[in-house]
Scaffold this motif. Structure first.
Motif, PDB file in Angstrom:
ATOM      1  N   MET A 176      -5.190 -30.366  -1.434  1.00  0.00           N
ATOM      2  CA  MET A 176      -3.818 -30.407  -0.923  1.00  0.00           C
ATOM      3  C   MET A 176      -2.839 -30.952  -1.950  1.00  0.00           C
ATOM      4  O   MET A 176      -1.673 -30.559  -1.979  1.00  0.00           O
ATOM      5  CB  MET A 176      -3.773 -31.268   0.335  1.00  0.00           C
ATOM      6  CG  MET A 176      -4.193 -30.529   1.585  1.00  0.00           C
ATOM      7  SD  MET A 176      -4.236 -31.608   2.986  1.00  0.00           S
ATOM      8  CE  MET A 176      -2.534 -32.020   3.197  1.00  0.00           C
ATOM      9  N   ARG A 177      -3.313 -31.859  -2.802  1.00  0.00           N
ATOM     10  CA  ARG A 177      -2.396 -32.455  -3.783  1.00  0.00           C
ATOM     11  C   ARG A 177      -1.982 -31.461  -4.847  1.00  0.00           C
ATOM     12  O   ARG A 177      -1.022 -31.703  -5.576  1.00  0.00           O
ATOM     13  CB  ARG A 177      -3.027 -33.683  -4.432  1.00  0.00           C
ATOM     14  CG  ARG A 177      -2.882 -34.912  -3.572  1.00  0.00           C
ATOM     15  CD  ARG A 177      -2.980 -36.202  -4.363  1.00  0.00           C
ATOM     16  NE  ARG A 177      -2.712 -37.345  -3.489  1.00  0.00           N
ATOM     17  CZ  ARG A 177      -3.614 -37.871  -2.664  1.00  0.00           C
ATOM     18  NH1 ARG A 177      -4.832 -37.369  -2.609  1.00  0.00           N
ATOM     19  NH2 ARG A 177      -3.292 -38.893  -1.897  1.00  0.00           N
ATOM     20  N   THR A 178      -2.705 -30.333  -4.980  1.00  0.00           N
ATOM     21  CA  THR A 178      -2.232 -29.332  -5.947  1.00  0.00           C
ATOM     22  C   THR A 178      -1.018 -28.590  -5.393  1.00  0.00           C
ATOM     23  O   THR A 178      -0.275 -27.972  -6.147  1.00  0.00           O
ATOM     24  CB  THR A 178      -3.323 -28.312  -6.282  1.00  0.00           C
ATOM     25  OG1 THR A 178      -3.734 -27.689  -5.061  1.00  0.00           O
ATOM     26  CG2 THR A 178      -4.509 -28.968  -6.946  1.00  0.00           C
ATOM     27  N   PHE A 179      -0.832 -28.623  -4.084  1.00  0.00           N
ATOM     28  CA  PHE A 179       0.369 -28.001  -3.508  1.00  0.00           C
ATOM     29  C   PHE A 179       1.527 -28.999  -3.522  1.00  0.00           C
ATOM     30  O   PHE A 179       2.544 -28.793  -4.171  1.00  0.00           O
ATOM     31  CB  PHE A 179       0.091 -27.523  -2.080  1.00  0.00           C
ATOM     32  CG  PHE A 179      -1.131 -26.666  -1.946  1.00  0.00           C
ATOM     33  CD1 PHE A 179      -1.408 -25.683  -2.898  1.00  0.00           C
ATOM     34  CD2 PHE A 179      -2.009 -26.834  -0.892  1.00  0.00           C
ATOM     35  CE1 PHE A 179      -2.536 -24.888  -2.784  1.00  0.00           C
ATOM     36  CE2 PHE A 179      -3.129 -26.045  -0.771  1.00  0.00           C
ATOM     37  CZ  PHE A 179      -3.402 -25.066  -1.722  1.00  0.00           C
ATOM     38  N   PHE A 180       1.356 -30.069  -2.768  1.00  0.00           N
ATOM     39  CA  PHE A 180       2.377 -31.116  -2.756  1.00  0.00           C
ATOM     40  C   PHE A 180       1.694 -32.458  -2.928  1.00  0.00           C
ATOM     41  O   PHE A 180       0.673 -32.719  -2.281  1.00  0.00           O
ATOM     42  CB  PHE A 180       3.115 -31.140  -1.414  1.00  0.00           C
ATOM     43  CG  PHE A 180       3.931 -29.926  -1.138  1.00  0.00           C
ATOM     44  CD1 PHE A 180       5.070 -29.659  -1.879  1.00  0.00           C
ATOM     45  CD2 PHE A 180       3.572 -29.048  -0.132  1.00  0.00           C
ATOM     46  CE1 PHE A 180       5.832 -28.540  -1.617  1.00  0.00           C
ATOM     47  CE2 PHE A 180       4.326 -27.927   0.135  1.00  0.00           C
ATOM     48  CZ  PHE A 180       5.462 -27.661  -0.605  1.00  0.00           C
ATOM     49  N   GLU A 181       2.261 -33.321  -3.764  1.00  0.00           N
ATOM     50  CA  GLU A 181       1.731 -34.674  -3.828  1.00  0.00           C
ATOM     51  C   GLU A 181       2.858 -35.673  -3.585  1.00  0.00           C
ATOM     52  O   GLU A 181       4.022 -35.290  -3.481  1.00  0.00           O
ATOM     53  CB  GLU A 181       1.035 -34.929  -5.160  1.00  0.00           C
ATOM     54  CG  GLU A 181       1.924 -34.808  -6.370  1.00  0.00           C
ATOM     55  CD  GLU A 181       1.139 -34.991  -7.652  1.00  0.00           C
ATOM     56  OE1 GLU A 181       0.055 -35.577  -7.591  1.00  0.00           O
ATOM     57  OE2 GLU A 181       1.619 -34.533  -8.700  1.00  0.00           O
ATOM     58  N   GLU A 182       2.483 -36.939  -3.491  1.00  0.00           N
ATOM     59  CA  GLU A 182       3.452 -37.966  -3.134  1.00  0.00           C
ATOM     60  C   GLU A 182       4.641 -37.952  -4.089  1.00  0.00           C
ATOM     61  O   GLU A 182       4.470 -37.910  -5.302  1.00  0.00           O
ATOM     62  CB  GLU A 182       2.804 -39.359  -3.175  1.00  0.00           C
ATOM     63  CG  GLU A 182       1.815 -39.629  -2.064  1.00  0.00           C
ATOM     64  CD  GLU A 182       0.403 -39.234  -2.427  1.00  0.00           C
ATOM     65  OE1 GLU A 182       0.226 -38.479  -3.410  1.00  0.00           O
ATOM     66  OE2 GLU A 182      -0.530 -39.670  -1.725  1.00  0.00           O
ATOM     67  N   GLY A 183       5.833 -38.008  -3.528  1.00  0.00           N
ATOM     68  CA  GLY A 183       7.042 -38.024  -4.336  1.00  0.00           C
ATOM     69  C   GLY A 183       7.678 -36.664  -4.508  1.00  0.00           C
ATOM     70  O   GLY A 183       8.841 -36.577  -4.883  1.00  0.00           O
ATOM     71  N   ASP A 184       6.925 -35.617  -4.258  1.00  0.00           N
ATOM     72  CA  ASP A 184       7.465 -34.274  -4.461  1.00  0.00           C
ATOM     73  C   ASP A 184       8.585 -33.980  -3.471  1.00  0.00           C
ATOM     74  O   ASP A 184       8.555 -34.399  -2.323  1.00  0.00           O
ATOM     75  CB  ASP A 184       6.357 -33.235  -4.278  1.00  0.00           C
ATOM     76  CG  ASP A 184       5.518 -33.088  -5.524  1.00  0.00           C
ATOM     77  OD1 ASP A 184       5.904 -33.673  -6.546  1.00  0.00           O
ATOM     78  OD2 ASP A 184       4.485 -32.406  -5.469  1.00  0.00           O
TER      79      ASP A 184
END
Lengths: 311, 334
Positions: free
Chosen positions: A145-153
């Motif tokens: 999931m972090r490849t799509f959106f990660e914290e701060g995006d």
């Protein structure tokens, strides 16, 4: 280089000057109780009797009277009196376009700060996944999931529905929604962003604007219609990229200029529309000063006067 | 630590802007431009000196910006150890949770402690110590409490804290005191400790006189006391935000989040020509080579000098404004 200034001293006679003498302050008009009546109120003002009306949001009952607890617009639905506050967090409605920032990655969902009372939720099932728009989500998607959106995006999304506790659920299942790049964020009070036909605005100065109804505004470099990601086929790599395009100097200047103009207009509570922003931009180009000089008090006063004169 | 969360795209946008030539920052400032600094002294009537400072607030609606309140309170302290002679200084920084909504209470405590340490270690250094904090040698002295409250944060907190501290200390008035001595009762007097007050005319060499003083009194006088000795010495700080070989001043929260390390340099400028470095701190994870560091320290001196000069001018203006106001008030009452 270093500029020291004084805090504004409140003028002693400020209030006296602005009140015409023949106004009767105790005037007891209850026009706002009629349908379509408009009334601005402030905290502590008694609105009406609590025996005839019910108190709603933004009011309380004191001495058998409904009293406003916030400043804003009085609204009446049948016997219910509410006050809609001027300064408040964003109240989402289904279909609104919002700009948000990821605060947390959770199992099968992201938490998004959308300037609302609670963090919004973006489900893994409501984003476009690589390999086609219509596809079942897989376990492998959950793991990355972090490849799509990660914290701060930052992302632009639409309000899809509400959960039982009033949390909004977002979706990015459109090619115009998704991760934001090539620009900077500016925050204004949500009340200043009106519902427009389109919240994606292209200014002729090479700047794109996304006016989130939650008061988050994304100011970025203009991307040509036919060069947008996923125009022909959905390209996950490009949509979820963190890399900015090359931005030339004049575009950067224009982005800063638009940002400063938005800050000025917002601090004077002028609602933001594309025409107002265009007028403001044209005006600022005619001025002598640098971009940073716009934030000076006299320059912003002049800007606001010009804008208000144009109506 | 204190940084706002920021996306990778925003970060690289800011970094690329700082490294282009000419450099571009989000609000159109150049690398070494400060946002406007708003300053007012004498904001807390019950303190001995106070100041309110804001960096980069919006002049139209007063929103945004880093805001710091600083206040000095003097407290009488009994000296138990000989080393404490001549008073002492205690600094404390507290951060309002509303200034850091994203921090947990534990993280907020850590931050307050960090800020307090930097400020206390720098300001309570013996080289800066004012000479008029003593009351009775070896018996009583003033304890100078400097409290700072961060009410809003929009970047560059260290510079704001040091500026506010300097303004509050500049504004501080130490109450005048007079030593009081109990004379031993004479045998022929039906004496029960008759009190004698020493005069201001006593000689400075008369140490015997002072040694017997046991207490003091506060004479009633038209002003609140005398200024702290050596108030020109109080230092100012500048934070150099480092990005590769470039550095920039007065970073916003987003800019702080996008550069890996910062160098805090504190200089004291007693006169335009005499300066001493009071403290230095490297914040962040990057390494810095010695020649580069030397260059930065030298450049920081230039920044703090012009900052100290403008601050002193502003503080003198403030003194004048308040005296003027007090005089007008007095005149109106007559």
């Amino acid at each position: 280089m270093f500029e020291f200034k004084s805090f504004q001293q409140p003028a002693d006679d400020h209030f006296v000057k602005n009140v015409p003498e023949d106004i009767d302050m105790d005037e007891d008009d209850e026009d706002f109780l009629e349908t379509g009546g408009m009334k601005l109120t402030w905290p502590g003002e008694s609105l009406t009797s609590s025996q005839d009306y019910m108190r709603g949001h933004g009011t309380y009952v004191d001495n058998e009277e409904v009293v406003a607890s916030v400043s804003g617009l009085v609204e009446r639905v049948n016997k219910l009196i509410t006050v809609r506050a001027v300064r408040t967090r964003y109240n989402p409605e289904v279909g609104d376009l919002v700009v948000g920032r990821i605060t947390e990655v959770q199992p099968r969902r992201w938490k998004v700060d959308g300037n609302s009372r609670q963090d919004a939720v973006l489900m893994l099932s409501s984003v476009n996944l690589p390999g086609g728009v219509q596809r079942r989500k897989l376990e492998s998607d959950e793991l990355q999931m972090r490849t799509f959106f990660e914290e701060g995006d930052l992302l632009v999304a639409e309000v899809q529905a509400f959960f039982g506790d009033g949390t909004m659920s977002l979706h990015t299942r459109s090619l115009s929604y998704g991760k934001l790049r090539n620009g900077q964020l500016v925050t204004v009070p949500p009340i200043l962003v009106r519902r427009l036909k389109s919240h994606f605005i292209s200014l002729p100065c090479g700047v794109d604007l996304i006016l989130g109804l939650n008061g988050y505004i994304w100011v970025s470099k203009h991307v040509k219609e036919n060069e947008r990601e996923g125009e022909e086929a959905f390209d996950a790599e490009a949509v979820y990229s963190n890399r900015n395009d090359d931005i030339d100097d004049s575009t950067r200047m224009a982005i800063s200029r638009v940002t400063n103009l938005i800050i000025i207009l917002a601090s004077r509570s002028i609602p933001l529309t594309d025409t107002i922003l265009l007028d403001a931009y044209d005006w600022s180009l005619e001025q002598e000063g640098d971009v940073k000089d716009l934030l000076q008090e006299d320059a912003s006063d002049a800007l606001v006067t010009t804008i208000l004169a144009k109506g | 630590m204190t940084s706002a969360s920021i996306s990778k795209a925003e970060k690289s946008y800011i970094q690329a802007g700082l490294l282009t030539s000419p450099p571009r920052r989000a609000d159109g400032r150049s690398l070494h431009d400060f946002r406007a600094i708003y300053l007012e002294t004498g904001v807390a009537p019950l303190s001995n000196g106070s100041a309110r400072l804001s960096i980069g607030r919006n002049p139209l609606d007063g929103s945004g910006g880093t805001e710091v309140l600083a206040a000095v309170k003097l407290e009488v302290e009994n000296i138990e150890e000989q080393t404490l002679d001549g008073g002492r200084i205690a600094c404390n920084v507290s951060c309002s949770p509303s200034a850091y909504p994203h921090l947990s209470s534990g993280a907020l405590d850590d931050l307050q402690h960090d800020l307090t340490t930097v400020l206390h270690q720098t300001l309570s250094h013996p080289s800066l110590h004012p000479k008029n904090l003593g009351i009775i040698p070896r018996k009583k002295s003033w304890l100078l409490n400097l409290d700072l409250l961060v009410t809003a944060e929009a970047g560059n907190i260290y510079d704001a804290l040091f500026l506010a501290a300097r303004a509050a200390l500049w504004d501080t008035k130490v109450p005048r005191t007079r030593s009081v001595e109990y004379k031993s009762p004479k045998t022929f007097l039906s004496a029960s400790g008759d009190m004698d007050v020493d005069q201001d005319t006593r000689s400075g060499f008369d140490t015997r006189h002072v040694a017997h003083a046991t207490d003091f009194e506060l004479p009633d006088y038209w002003d609140e006391g005398e200024i702290l000795e050596g108030r020109e010495r109080w230092p100012v700080a500048v934070t150099l935000n480092l990005l590769h070989t470039a550095h920039f001043l007065d970073a916003t929260l987003q800019e702080e989040a996008s550069c890996a390390s910062r160098l805090l340099v504190v200089y004291s400028h007693e006169s335009p020509t005499a300066y001493t470095i009071q403290s230095m701190r490297m914040l962040g994870s990057d390494e810095l080579s010695i020649p580069h560091l030397k260059k930065l320290i030298k450049e920081a001196e230039g920044y703090t000098r012009s900052m100290a000069t403008s601050l002193t001018t502003k503080l003198e203006d403030e003194d004048f404004r308040r005296n003027q106001k007090a005089r007008e008030k007095f005149g109106r009452r007559k």
